[in-house]
Design a protein around this motif. Structure first.
Motif, PDB file in Angstrom:
ATOM      1  N   ILE A  50       0.868  -1.174   0.000  1.00  0.00           N
ATOM      2  CA  ILE A  50       0.000   0.000   0.000  1.00  0.00           C
ATOM      3  C   ILE A  50       0.901   1.219   0.000  1.00  0.00           C
ATOM      4  O   ILE A  50       1.704   1.419   0.914  1.00  0.00           O
ATOM      5  CB  ILE A  50      -0.938   0.007   1.216  1.00  0.00           C
ATOM      6  CG1 ILE A  50      -1.791  -1.250   1.218  1.00  0.00           C
ATOM      7  CG2 ILE A  50      -1.805   1.261   1.204  1.00  0.00           C
ATOM      8  CD1 ILE A  50      -2.653  -1.434   2.450  1.00  0.00           C
TER       9      ILE A  50
ATOM     10  N   ASP B 199      -0.034   7.037  -1.019  1.00  0.00           N
ATOM     11  CA  ASP B 199      -1.271   7.614  -1.534  1.00  0.00           C
ATOM     12  C   ASP B 199      -2.468   6.681  -1.348  1.00  0.00           C
ATOM     13  O   ASP B 199      -3.575   6.972  -1.782  1.00  0.00           O
ATOM     14  CB  ASP B 199      -1.117   7.965  -3.013  1.00  0.00           C
ATOM     15  CG  ASP B 199      -0.790   6.768  -3.889  1.00  0.00           C
ATOM     16  OD1 ASP B 199      -0.620   5.646  -3.342  1.00  0.00           O
ATOM     17  OD2 ASP B 199      -0.696   6.938  -5.105  1.00  0.00           O
TER      18      ASP B 199
ATOM     19  N   ARG C 242      -2.769   3.768  -2.663  1.00  0.00           N
ATOM     20  CA  ARG C 242      -2.886   2.904  -3.835  1.00  0.00           C
ATOM     21  C   ARG C 242      -2.279   1.536  -3.547  1.00  0.00           C
ATOM     22  O   ARG C 242      -1.240   1.417  -2.907  1.00  0.00           O
ATOM     23  CB  ARG C 242      -2.171   3.560  -5.003  1.00  0.00           C
ATOM     24  CG  ARG C 242      -2.408   2.863  -6.312  1.00  0.00           C
ATOM     25  CD  ARG C 242      -1.798   3.652  -7.428  1.00  0.00           C
ATOM     26  NE  ARG C 242      -1.021   2.688  -8.192  1.00  0.00           N
ATOM     27  CZ  ARG C 242      -0.275   2.990  -9.219  1.00  0.00           C
ATOM     28  NH1 ARG C 242      -0.158   4.233  -9.602  1.00  0.00           N
ATOM     29  NH2 ARG C 242       0.374   2.073  -9.871  1.00  0.00           N
ATOM     30  N   ILE C 243      -2.940   0.496  -4.032  1.00  0.00           N
ATOM     31  CA  ILE C 243      -2.450  -0.868  -3.859  1.00  0.00           C
ATOM     32  C   ILE C 243      -1.652  -1.258  -5.097  1.00  0.00           C
ATOM     33  O   ILE C 243      -2.144  -1.162  -6.216  1.00  0.00           O
ATOM     34  CB  ILE C 243      -3.615  -1.850  -3.635  1.00  0.00           C
ATOM     35  CG1 ILE C 243      -4.257  -1.566  -2.275  1.00  0.00           C
ATOM     36  CG2 ILE C 243      -3.135  -3.283  -3.721  1.00  0.00           C
ATOM     37  CD1 ILE C 243      -5.425  -2.454  -1.938  1.00  0.00           C
ATOM     38  N   ASP C 244      -0.430  -1.688  -4.862  1.00  0.00           N
ATOM     39  CA  ASP C 244       0.441  -2.150  -5.932  1.00  0.00           C
ATOM     40  C   ASP C 244       0.727  -3.634  -5.728  1.00  0.00           C
ATOM     41  O   ASP C 244       1.303  -4.025  -4.704  1.00  0.00           O
ATOM     42  CB  ASP C 244       1.761  -1.376  -5.945  1.00  0.00           C
ATOM     43  CG  ASP C 244       1.569   0.082  -6.306  1.00  0.00           C
ATOM     44  OD1 ASP C 244       0.882   0.353  -7.312  1.00  0.00           O
ATOM     45  OD2 ASP C 244       2.099   0.948  -5.587  1.00  0.00           O
TER      46      ASP C 244
END
Length: 125
Positions: free
Chosen positions: A10, A13, A15-17
Motif C-alpha cells: 500500500i 497515496d 494505492r495498492i500495488d
C-alpha cells in the motif's frame, strides 16, 4: 480459471500495488471451484477459519497488519489438510486432491511470508 495469490504493498497515496511473483515462486492458489469446495468449504469453516471462507463470496485481501493471523490460519489449514481434502473431488483421488491442496497452500504460505517480510498484504483472487 484459477485463483492466484499475490503480495501487495500500500503506497503512501493509499494505492495498492501488486508485486511481481519472484522467480522460483508460484502464484497458483487453486481452481476457481475451490472458492466453495476447498477454501470456503464447511470443513474449513468448522475449523474456525475466518480468512479463507471469504473466498466463497469474493476475492480476499489480507491487510499487512493481519498477515501474522493469516499465517496462523494457513498453519491450521495445513494441520487439517486430510480433513479438508476429504471433500468430494470426482476428478482426483483423495491422495491427489490432498497433494494439490498442499501445493497451493504452500504457495499461499510463501506469499504470506514474503508479505510479512516486506510489510505488505496478501491478495487471493
Amino acid at each position: 480459471m484459477t485463483l492466484s495469490v499475490d503480495v501487495f504493498m500500500i503506497g503512501e497515496d493509499g494505492r495498492i500495488d501488486v508485486l511481481p511473483v519472484p522467480d522460483g515462486c508460484s502464484d497458483l492458489a487453486g481452481f476457481e471451484r475451490w472458492r466453495t469446495t476447498v477454501w470456503g468449504s464447511e470443513a474449513v469453516r468448522a475449523l474456525g477459519a475466518t480468512y479463507f471462507p471469504v473466498l466463497a463470496d469474493s476475492d480476499l485481501d489480507v491487510a499487512p497488519d493481519q498477515v501474522a493471523d493469516f499465517r496462523a490460519e494457513c498453519a491450521l489449514i495445513r494441520d487439517n489438510i486430510e480433513l479438508i481434502a476429504a471433500g468430494d473431488d470426482p476428478l482426483h483421488s483423495h491422495a491427489a486432491h490432498t497433494e494439490g491442496i498442499a501445493y497451493r497452500l504452500k504457495n499461499i504460505e510463501d506469499a504470506a511470508v514474503r508479505a510479512q517480510e516486506l510489510g505488505g498484504g496478501v491478495r487471493i483472487w
